[in-house]
Motif scaffolding. Structure first.
Motif, PDB file in Angstrom:
ATOM      1  N   ASP A  14      -0.237 -15.969  -4.704  1.00 22.29           N
ATOM      2  CA  ASP A  14       1.202 -15.684  -4.652  1.00 22.29           C
ATOM      3  C   ASP A  14       1.533 -14.752  -3.490  1.00 22.29           C
ATOM      4  OD1 ASP A  14       1.662 -17.304  -6.837  1.00 22.29           O
ATOM      5  OD2 ASP A  14       1.854 -15.651  -8.273  1.00 22.29           O
ATOM      6  N   ALA A  15       0.691 -13.745  -3.289  1.00 19.08           N
ATOM      7  CA  ALA A  15       0.914 -12.808  -2.178  1.00 19.08           C
ATOM      8  C   ALA A  15       0.819 -13.538  -0.848  1.00 19.08           C
ATOM      9  CB  ALA A  15      -0.088 -11.664  -2.241  1.00 19.08           C
ATOM     10  N   VAL A  16      -0.201 -14.347  -0.672  1.00 18.83           N
ATOM     11  CA  VAL A  16      -0.404 -15.072   0.589  1.00 18.83           C
ATOM     12  C   VAL A  16       0.790 -15.963   0.898  1.00 18.83           C
ATOM     13  CG1 VAL A  16      -1.768 -16.913   1.655  1.00 18.83           C
ATOM     14  CG2 VAL A  16      -2.920 -14.990   0.573  1.00 18.83           C
ATOM     15  N   ARG A  17       1.317 -16.629  -0.113  1.00 19.97           N
ATOM     16  CA  ARG A  17       2.472 -17.513   0.100  1.00 19.97           C
ATOM     17  C   ARG A  17       3.687 -16.741   0.622  1.00 19.97           C
ATOM     18  NH1 ARG A  17       0.563 -19.654  -4.928  1.00 19.97           N
ATOM     19  NH2 ARG A  17      -0.408 -21.670  -4.561  1.00 19.97           N
ATOM     20  N   SER A  18       3.772 -15.459   0.336  1.00 18.37           N
ATOM     21  CA  SER A  18       4.940 -14.672   0.739  1.00 18.37           C
ATOM     22  C   SER A  18       4.798 -14.030   2.119  1.00 18.37           C
ATOM     23  CB  SER A  18       5.211 -13.573  -0.298  1.00 18.37           C
ATOM     24  OG  SER A  18       4.236 -12.554  -0.219  1.00 18.37           O
ATOM     25  N   TRP A  19       3.623 -14.085   2.719  1.00 19.83           N
ATOM     26  CA  TRP A  19       3.382 -13.415   3.995  1.00 19.83           C
ATOM     27  C   TRP A  19       3.635 -14.360   5.167  1.00 19.83           C
ATOM     28  CZ3 TRP A  19      -2.019 -11.570   2.024  1.00 19.83           C
ATOM     29  CH2 TRP A  19      -1.834 -10.522   1.113  1.00 19.83           C
ATOM     30  N   ASP A  20       4.599 -14.039   6.008  1.00 22.66           N
ATOM     31  CA  ASP A  20       4.918 -14.872   7.171  1.00 22.66           C
ATOM     32  C   ASP A  20       3.762 -14.946   8.162  1.00 22.66           C
ATOM     33  OD1 ASP A  20       7.451 -15.433   6.216  1.00 22.66           O
ATOM     34  OD2 ASP A  20       8.393 -13.806   7.333  1.00 22.66           O
ATOM     35  N   GLU A  21       2.961 -13.903   8.241  1.00 19.76           N
ATOM     36  CA  GLU A  21       1.863 -13.864   9.209  1.00 19.76           C
ATOM     37  C   GLU A  21       0.802 -14.914   8.920  1.00 19.76           C
ATOM     38  OE1 GLU A  21       3.165  -9.534   8.478  1.00 19.76           O
ATOM     39  OE2 GLU A  21       2.822 -11.322   7.268  1.00 19.76           O
ATOM     40  N   VAL A  22       0.663 -15.307   7.663  1.00 16.41           N
ATOM     41  CA  VAL A  22      -0.356 -16.288   7.275  1.00 16.41           C
ATOM     42  C   VAL A  22       0.222 -17.676   7.481  1.00 16.41           C
ATOM     43  CG1 VAL A  22      -1.818 -17.177   5.422  1.00 16.41           C
ATOM     44  CG2 VAL A  22      -1.406 -14.711   5.620  1.00 16.41           C
ATOM     45  N   ILE A  23      -0.355 -18.402   8.426  1.00 13.00           N
ATOM     46  CA  ILE A  23       0.153 -19.748   8.691  1.00 13.00           C
ATOM     47  C   ILE A  23      -0.668 -20.807   7.972  1.00 13.00           C
ATOM     48  CG2 ILE A  23       1.234 -19.110  10.873  1.00 13.00           C
ATOM     49  CD1 ILE A  23      -1.151 -20.544  12.259  1.00 13.00           C
ATOM     50  N   GLU A  24      -1.837 -20.422   7.480  1.00 17.11           N
ATOM     51  CA  GLU A  24      -2.664 -21.352   6.740  1.00 17.11           C
ATOM     52  C   GLU A  24      -3.614 -20.573   5.840  1.00 17.11           C
ATOM     53  OE1 GLU A  24      -5.227 -23.979   9.125  1.00 17.11           O
ATOM     54  OE2 GLU A  24      -4.201 -25.597   8.073  1.00 17.11           O
ATOM     55  N   CYS A  25      -3.821 -21.057   4.633  1.00 16.72           N
ATOM     56  CA  CYS A  25      -4.752 -20.431   3.698  1.00 16.72           C
ATOM     57  C   CYS A  25      -5.510 -21.546   3.001  1.00 16.72           C
ATOM     58  CB  CYS A  25      -4.004 -19.586   2.671  1.00 16.72           C
ATOM     59  SG  CYS A  25      -5.080 -18.919   1.373  1.00 16.72           S
ATOM     60  N   GLN A  26      -6.812 -21.424   2.992  1.00 11.51           N
ATOM     61  CA  GLN A  26      -7.642 -22.441   2.365  1.00 11.51           C
ATOM     62  C   GLN A  26      -8.628 -21.794   1.404  1.00 11.51           C
ATOM     63  OE1 GLN A  26      -8.825 -23.728   6.187  1.00 11.51           O
ATOM     64  NE2 GLN A  26      -7.541 -25.532   6.141  1.00 11.51           N
ATOM     65  N   PHE A  83      -1.058  -5.385   9.143  1.00  8.99           N
ATOM     66  CA  PHE A  83      -1.061  -6.475   8.156  1.00  8.99           C
ATOM     67  C   PHE A  83      -2.210  -6.285   7.160  1.00  8.99           C
ATOM     68  CE2 PHE A  83      -2.967 -10.586   7.016  1.00  8.99           C
ATOM     69  CZ  PHE A  83      -1.960 -11.088   6.201  1.00  8.99           C
ATOM     70  N   ILE A  84      -3.391  -5.986   7.671  1.00  3.82           N
ATOM     71  CA  ILE A  84      -4.541  -5.779   6.790  1.00  3.82           C
ATOM     72  C   ILE A  84      -4.303  -4.580   5.871  1.00  3.82           C
ATOM     73  CG2 ILE A  84      -6.984  -5.091   6.729  1.00  3.82           C
ATOM     74  CD1 ILE A  84      -6.623  -8.007   7.431  1.00  3.82           C
ATOM     75  N   LYS A  85      -3.916  -3.464   6.450  1.00  2.00           N
ATOM     76  CA  LYS A  85      -3.738  -2.229   5.658  1.00  2.00           C
ATOM     77  C   LYS A  85      -2.567  -2.320   4.681  1.00  2.00           C
ATOM     78  CE  LYS A  85      -5.745   1.060   8.922  1.00  2.00           C
ATOM     79  NZ  LYS A  85      -5.452   2.180   9.843  1.00  2.00           N
ATOM     80  N   ASP A  86      -1.446  -2.884   5.124  1.00  2.00           N
ATOM     81  CA  ASP A  86      -0.231  -2.876   4.304  1.00  2.00           C
ATOM     82  C   ASP A  86      -0.152  -4.026   3.305  1.00  2.00           C
ATOM     83  OD1 ASP A  86       0.483  -0.676   5.770  1.00  2.00           O
ATOM     84  OD2 ASP A  86       1.980  -1.719   6.989  1.00  2.00           O
ATOM     85  N   LYS A  87      -0.918  -5.074   3.548  1.00  2.00           N
ATOM     86  CA  LYS A  87      -0.792  -6.241   2.675  1.00  2.00           C
ATOM     87  C   LYS A  87      -2.109  -6.606   1.996  1.00  2.00           C
ATOM     88  CE  LYS A  87       3.329  -7.908   4.966  1.00  2.00           C
ATOM     89  NZ  LYS A  87       3.983  -8.953   5.721  1.00  2.00           N
ATOM     90  N   ILE A  88      -3.078  -7.073   2.755  1.00  2.00           N
ATOM     91  CA  ILE A  88      -4.306  -7.570   2.128  1.00  2.00           C
ATOM     92  C   ILE A  88      -5.063  -6.463   1.392  1.00  2.00           C
ATOM     93  CG2 ILE A  88      -6.561  -8.627   2.524  1.00  2.00           C
ATOM     94  CD1 ILE A  88      -5.356 -10.270   4.721  1.00  2.00           C
ATOM     95  N   ALA A  89      -5.292  -5.352   2.046  1.00  2.00           N
ATOM     96  CA  ALA A  89      -6.112  -4.288   1.454  1.00  2.00           C
ATOM     97  C   ALA A  89      -5.448  -3.647   0.237  1.00  2.00           C
ATOM     98  CB  ALA A  89      -6.428  -3.224   2.504  1.00  2.00           C
ATOM     99  N   LYS A  90      -4.153  -3.790   0.102  1.00  2.00           N
ATOM    100  CA  LYS A  90      -3.463  -3.211  -1.050  1.00  2.00           C
ATOM    101  C   LYS A  90      -3.592  -4.055  -2.315  1.00  2.00           C
ATOM    102  CE  LYS A  90      -0.318  -0.133   1.209  1.00  2.00           C
ATOM    103  NZ  LYS A  90       1.035   0.320   1.409  1.00  2.00           N
ATOM    104  N   LEU A  91      -4.104  -5.261  -2.177  1.00  2.00           N
ATOM    105  CA  LEU A  91      -4.314  -6.099  -3.356  1.00  2.00           C
ATOM    106  C   LEU A  91      -5.619  -5.679  -4.031  1.00  2.00           C
ATOM    107  CD1 LEU A  91      -3.399  -9.651  -1.997  1.00  2.00           C
ATOM    108  CD2 LEU A  91      -2.019  -8.192  -3.476  1.00  2.00           C
TER     109      LEU A  91
END
Length: 156
Positions: free
Chosen positions: A89-101, A124-132
């Protein structure tokens, strides 16, 4: 069950549209050697059966301010449904991610991430991915040059 491409003419139609989806039916028919009406029937069948899933506009990433591409390999801490759902769900909301597999092997997901540069990617890493809380490890490779890119088009 997925439909299959019927024959060489269908493949030529798909190749032409992969190269230029804005061709008129008359131009497409001429390029593949069909009458306009026969070409249109085949095109409609390809659309109706889901072989052609849609048409897209390719935007130059630099016009969005994205000059760097990163490939982020992610391993989740656990394979629990709630954590998988949280991550996806988080990945779907991030504009920076153009593809996720979702992948097999030592990682769970591979993300293609666009950013304005190294500082932007770090944010992006600190504010989004690492916070999960569900993320265990992040491994990043940076794209130096794209040798070939063919998103679901067919080869010639």
């Amino acid at each position: 069950m997925a439909q299959k491409i019927a024959d060489g003419i269908d493949r030529r139609i798909l190749n032409e549209l992969a190269a230029n989806a804005r061709l008129t039916n008359n131009e497409l028919a001429e390029r593949v050697g069909l009458s306009a009406s026969a070409c249109l029937r085949r095109l409609r069948r390809l659309e109706e059966t889901g072989i052609i899933r849609g048409y897209a506009v390719l935007v130059d990433p630099a016009l969005e301010g994205w000059t760097m591409t990163a490939i982020a390999s992610i391993r989740l801490s656990r394979q629990h449904d709630d954590e998988i759902r949280m991550f996806e769900d988080a990945v779907r909301s991030w504009d920076e991610v153009i593809e996720c597999q979702l992948v097999t092997g030592s990682r769970d997901y591979v993300l293609t991430v666009m950013s304005a540069g190294l500082e932007s990617y770090e944010r992006f890493i600190k504010d989004k991915i690492a916070k999960l809380n569900c993320v265990d490890t992040i491994e990043t490779s940076f794209v130096m040059n794209t040798i070939k890119s063919r998103k679901y088009g067919l080869g010639r």
